[in-house]
Design a protein around this motif. Structure first.
Motif, PDB file in Angstrom:
ATOM      1  N   VAL A  58       0.827  -1.205   0.000  1.00 41.44           N
ATOM      2  CA  VAL A  58       0.000   0.000   0.000  1.00 41.44           C
ATOM      3  C   VAL A  58       0.862   1.256   0.000  1.00 41.44           C
ATOM      4  CG1 VAL A  58      -1.611   1.354   1.398  1.00 41.44           C
ATOM      5  CG2 VAL A  58      -2.042  -1.070   1.009  1.00 41.44           C
ATOM      6  N   LEU A  59       1.927   1.256   0.804  1.00 43.16           N
ATOM      7  CA  LEU A  59       2.788   2.435   0.908  1.00 43.16           C
ATOM      8  C   LEU A  59       3.798   2.536  -0.230  1.00 43.16           C
ATOM      9  CD1 LEU A  59       3.465   2.289   4.743  1.00 43.16           C
ATOM     10  CD2 LEU A  59       1.869   3.796   3.534  1.00 43.16           C
ATOM     11  N   ARG A  60       3.985   1.430  -0.957  1.00 46.35           N
ATOM     12  CA  ARG A  60       4.945   1.364  -2.076  1.00 46.35           C
ATOM     13  C   ARG A  60       6.362   1.681  -1.601  1.00 46.35           C
ATOM     14  NH1 ARG A  60       3.676  -1.932  -4.966  1.00 46.35           N
ATOM     15  NH2 ARG A  60       5.114  -1.281  -6.554  1.00 46.35           N
ATOM     16  N   ARG A  61       6.702   1.149  -0.417  1.00 43.57           N
ATOM     17  CA  ARG A  61       8.048   1.335   0.126  1.00 43.57           C
ATOM     18  C   ARG A  61       8.371   0.172   1.055  1.00 43.57           C
ATOM     19  NH1 ARG A  61       8.120   6.821   2.758  1.00 43.57           N
ATOM     20  NH2 ARG A  61      10.264   6.226   2.963  1.00 43.57           N
ATOM     21  N   PRO A  62       9.649  -0.099   1.286  1.00 42.24           N
ATOM     22  CA  PRO A  62      10.008  -1.194   2.196  1.00 42.24           C
ATOM     23  C   PRO A  62       9.518  -0.927   3.614  1.00 42.24           C
ATOM     24  CG  PRO A  62      11.919  -0.487   0.920  1.00 42.24           C
ATOM     25  CD  PRO A  62      10.826   0.517   0.666  1.00 42.24           C
ATOM     26  N   VAL A  63       9.076  -1.979   4.291  1.00 38.86           N
ATOM     27  CA  VAL A  63       8.626  -1.895   5.680  1.00 38.86           C
ATOM     28  C   VAL A  63       9.432  -2.901   6.485  1.00 38.86           C
ATOM     29  CG1 VAL A  63       6.680  -2.269   7.255  1.00 38.86           C
ATOM     30  CG2 VAL A  63       6.307  -1.144   5.056  1.00 38.86           C
ATOM     31  N   ARG A  64      10.037  -2.433   7.569  1.00 36.40           N
ATOM     32  CA  ARG A  64      10.881  -3.305   8.394  1.00 36.40           C
ATOM     33  C   ARG A  64      10.101  -3.803   9.612  1.00 36.40           C
ATOM     34  NH1 ARG A  64      14.316   1.178   7.278  1.00 36.40           N
ATOM     35  NH2 ARG A  64      15.719   0.632   5.580  1.00 36.40           N
ATOM     36  N   GLN A  65      10.153  -5.103   9.821  1.00 36.62           N
ATOM     37  CA  GLN A  65       9.555  -5.709  11.004  1.00 36.62           C
ATOM     38  C   GLN A  65      10.660  -5.870  12.039  1.00 36.62           C
ATOM     39  OE1 GLN A  65       8.623  -9.925  10.733  1.00 36.62           O
ATOM     40  NE2 GLN A  65       6.728  -9.575  11.852  1.00 36.62           N
ATOM     41  N   LEU A  66      10.431  -5.320  13.222  1.00 40.19           N
ATOM     42  CA  LEU A  66      11.443  -5.397  14.268  1.00 40.19           C
ATOM     43  C   LEU A  66      11.370  -6.734  15.002  1.00 40.19           C
ATOM     44  CD1 LEU A  66      11.194  -1.819  15.779  1.00 40.19           C
ATOM     45  CD2 LEU A  66      12.601  -2.641  13.884  1.00 40.19           C
TER      46      LEU A  66
END
Length: 85
Positions: A6-14
Motif C-alpha cells: 500500500v505504501l509502495r516502500r520497504p517496511v521493516r519488522q522489528l
C-alpha cells in the motif's frame, strides 16, 4: 506485506513485538544519559527481523488511494463534529 504494498516502500519488522515500549525505554535511556542521542540508542538496541518489499502488483496501492479519496471528506467532517464536543 500489505503495508509495503500500500505504501509502495520497504517496511521493516522489528524483532521486538512492542516497539512502542522499546522506543519509550530508549528515550528514557537517552534522558538518563546512557546514550548521547536517540540515533545511537536505536542503533544499539533495535534489530530488524525482516524487511517487506513492495510487490510488483500495484493493485493494493491503487485500491488504497481510491478508498482514501472516497473517505477523506467524511473524515474531515467527522473531525469537525468531534471538535464541537
Amino acid at each position: 506485506q500489505i503495508f509495503a504494498d500500500v505504501l509502495r516502500r520497504p517496511v521493516r519488522q522489528l524483532r521486538v513485538h512492542d516497539s512502542a515500549a522499546l522506543g519509550a525505554a530508549l528515550l528514557g535511556a537517552v534522558g538518563a544519559g546512557l546514550f548521547p542521542d536517540v540515533e545511537t540508542a536505536a542503533e544499539a538496541a533495535v534489530a530488524v527481523r525482516r524487511t517487506f518489499e513492495p510487490g510488483p502488483d500495484s493493485s493494493r496501492y491503487e485500491a488504497y488511494t481510491q478508498v482514501h479519496l472516497a473517505l477523506r471528506d467524511i473524515h474531515l467532517w467527522l473531525n469537525q463534529q468531534n471538535s464541537q464536543f
